[in-house]
Design an enzyme around this catalytic site. Sequence first.
Site, PDB file in Angstrom:
ATOM      1  N   HIS A 156       0.841  -1.205   0.000  1.00  0.00           N
ATOM      2  CA  HIS A 156       0.000   0.000   0.000  1.00  0.00           C
ATOM      3  C   HIS A 156       0.878   1.259   0.000  1.00  0.00           C
ATOM      4  O   HIS A 156       0.565   2.244  -0.683  1.00  0.00           O
ATOM      5  CB  HIS A 156      -0.881   0.047   1.255  1.00  0.00           C
ATOM      6  CG  HIS A 156      -1.821  -1.107   1.405  1.00  0.00           C
ATOM      7  ND1 HIS A 156      -1.707  -2.041   2.401  1.00  0.00           N
ATOM      8  CD2 HIS A 156      -2.915  -1.471   0.680  1.00  0.00           C
ATOM      9  CE1 HIS A 156      -2.684  -2.926   2.299  1.00  0.00           C
ATOM     10  NE2 HIS A 156      -3.423  -2.617   1.254  1.00  0.00           N
ATOM     11  N   VAL A 187       4.731  -5.568  -4.517  1.00  0.00           N
ATOM     12  CA  VAL A 187       5.784  -5.510  -3.495  1.00  0.00           C
ATOM     13  C   VAL A 187       5.777  -6.852  -2.755  1.00  0.00           C
ATOM     14  O   VAL A 187       4.718  -7.350  -2.372  1.00  0.00           O
ATOM     15  CB  VAL A 187       5.536  -4.354  -2.506  1.00  0.00           C
ATOM     16  CG1 VAL A 187       6.605  -4.348  -1.416  1.00  0.00           C
ATOM     17  CG2 VAL A 187       5.518  -3.023  -3.245  1.00  0.00           C
TER      18      VAL A 187
HETATM   19  P1  AMP Z   1      -6.367  -4.025  -0.429  1.00  0.00           P
HETATM   20  O1  AMP Z   1      -6.249  -3.222   0.834  1.00  0.00           O
HETATM   21  O2  AMP Z   1      -5.917  -5.438  -0.284  1.00  0.00           O
HETATM   22  O3  AMP Z   1      -7.731  -3.886  -1.069  1.00  0.00           O
HETATM   23  O4  AMP Z   1      -5.349  -3.380  -1.458  1.00  0.00           O
HETATM   24  C1  AMP Z   1      -5.419  -2.024  -1.794  1.00  0.00           C
HETATM   25  C2  AMP Z   1      -4.543  -1.777  -2.994  1.00  0.00           C
HETATM   26  O5  AMP Z   1      -3.199  -2.121  -2.671  1.00  0.00           O
HETATM   27  C3  AMP Z   1      -4.948  -2.619  -4.207  1.00  0.00           C
HETATM   28  O6  AMP Z   1      -4.824  -1.834  -5.383  1.00  0.00           O
HETATM   29  C4  AMP Z   1      -3.942  -3.732  -4.171  1.00  0.00           C
HETATM   30  O7  AMP Z   1      -3.686  -4.296  -5.449  1.00  0.00           O
HETATM   31  C5  AMP Z   1      -2.715  -3.003  -3.662  1.00  0.00           C
HETATM   32  N1  AMP Z   1      -1.771  -3.983  -3.082  1.00  0.00           N
HETATM   33  C6  AMP Z   1      -2.044  -4.897  -2.128  1.00  0.00           C
HETATM   34  N2  AMP Z   1      -0.945  -5.654  -1.900  1.00  0.00           N
HETATM   35  C7  AMP Z   1       0.015  -5.207  -2.739  1.00  0.00           C
HETATM   36  C8  AMP Z   1       1.370  -5.606  -2.982  1.00  0.00           C
HETATM   37  N3  AMP Z   1       1.951  -6.586  -2.337  1.00  0.00           N
HETATM   38  N4  AMP Z   1       2.058  -4.903  -3.932  1.00  0.00           N
HETATM   39  C9  AMP Z   1       1.471  -3.882  -4.624  1.00  0.00           C
HETATM   40  N5  AMP Z   1       0.211  -3.480  -4.421  1.00  0.00           N
HETATM   41  C10 AMP Z   1      -0.511  -4.138  -3.497  1.00  0.00           C
END
Ligand code: AMP
Length: 281
Positions: A37, A176
């Site tokens: 994030h 990441v």
């Molecule tokens: P979430 O809180 O899981 O809904 O994720 C919020 C945003 O962060 C989404 O666009 C996810 O794709 C991105 N995200 C979550 N984990 C990662 C990661 N390991 N690397 C890059 N972006 C991420």
Amino acid sequence: MKVVTTIKEMQALVAREKASGKTVGFVPTMGFLHEGHLRLLRQAREENDLVVLSIFVNPIQFGPNEDFSTYPRDFERDQSLAEGENVDYLFYPSVEEIYPSSTSVKLTVHQRTGVLCGKSRPGHFDGVATVLVKLFNITMPTRAYFGKKDAQQVAVVEGLIADFNIPIQLVPVDIVREKDGLAKSSRNVNLLPNERKQAPVLFKSLQTAKEQIERGERDPKVIRKTICRMIEAETDAVIDYVEIYIYPELTPLDQLAGTIIIALAVKFANVRLIDNIILTI
Ligand code: AMP
């Protein structure tokens, strides 16, 4: 950083900032922030005058037997991490604020959702699209940042923005990972200790597949088998899917060519994990 909990205030604040010519970078999340994030927030910070982060665990994108109630939450920690990234506004609405009563319009995503997580999680992307249209209208961003970890989500959002002529630039950001290769995820805290040791095999299997392709393999069935064998041999997880498609269309292919995604989802005892790599051959 200002924490905003109402739609009305969020819209008024952004409208005022945009009237003075500022660009707005928006990062929608479900909180329990990690380095993935933060990468999105940093890129938004570099490319915009204003950064808006939303934290909202969206109930309508979870199925009845999914982990809505056990999804990890820690608002105070998230707040200090967001402050550390110089976020301007943290939008943190309640479920009642976002979904006050019955609605009269329902969004259904009918392309790019018949495979992968869309197939395993019926209705998931309808819930994602619905909340995003609301969040886009609330935060009115210039650019919206999404991680490629959720590559199908990126493909669906691309379709949503194009179909509804939403004047927002979609910015996909690289995955990441932990040092051992496991893709960072809020859900990783729900892995049991032995599962956490096994979980890096997911990325290792994708890397092995990539090497096999680099050596000339072009049959998707062979690549799929390599990945399944590694996961089955080295983890207690149950495979939900291991699939290869043309990206971002998510259509099937007989021979590996062009830009493709190799995506997987597995179920451990209390957590379902996803990972993928996108390659151009
Ligand atoms: P979430 O809180 O899981 O809904 O994720 C919020 C945003 O962060 C989404 O666009 C996810 O794709 C991105 N995200 C979550 N984990 C990662 C990661 N390991 N690397 C890059 N972006 C991420």
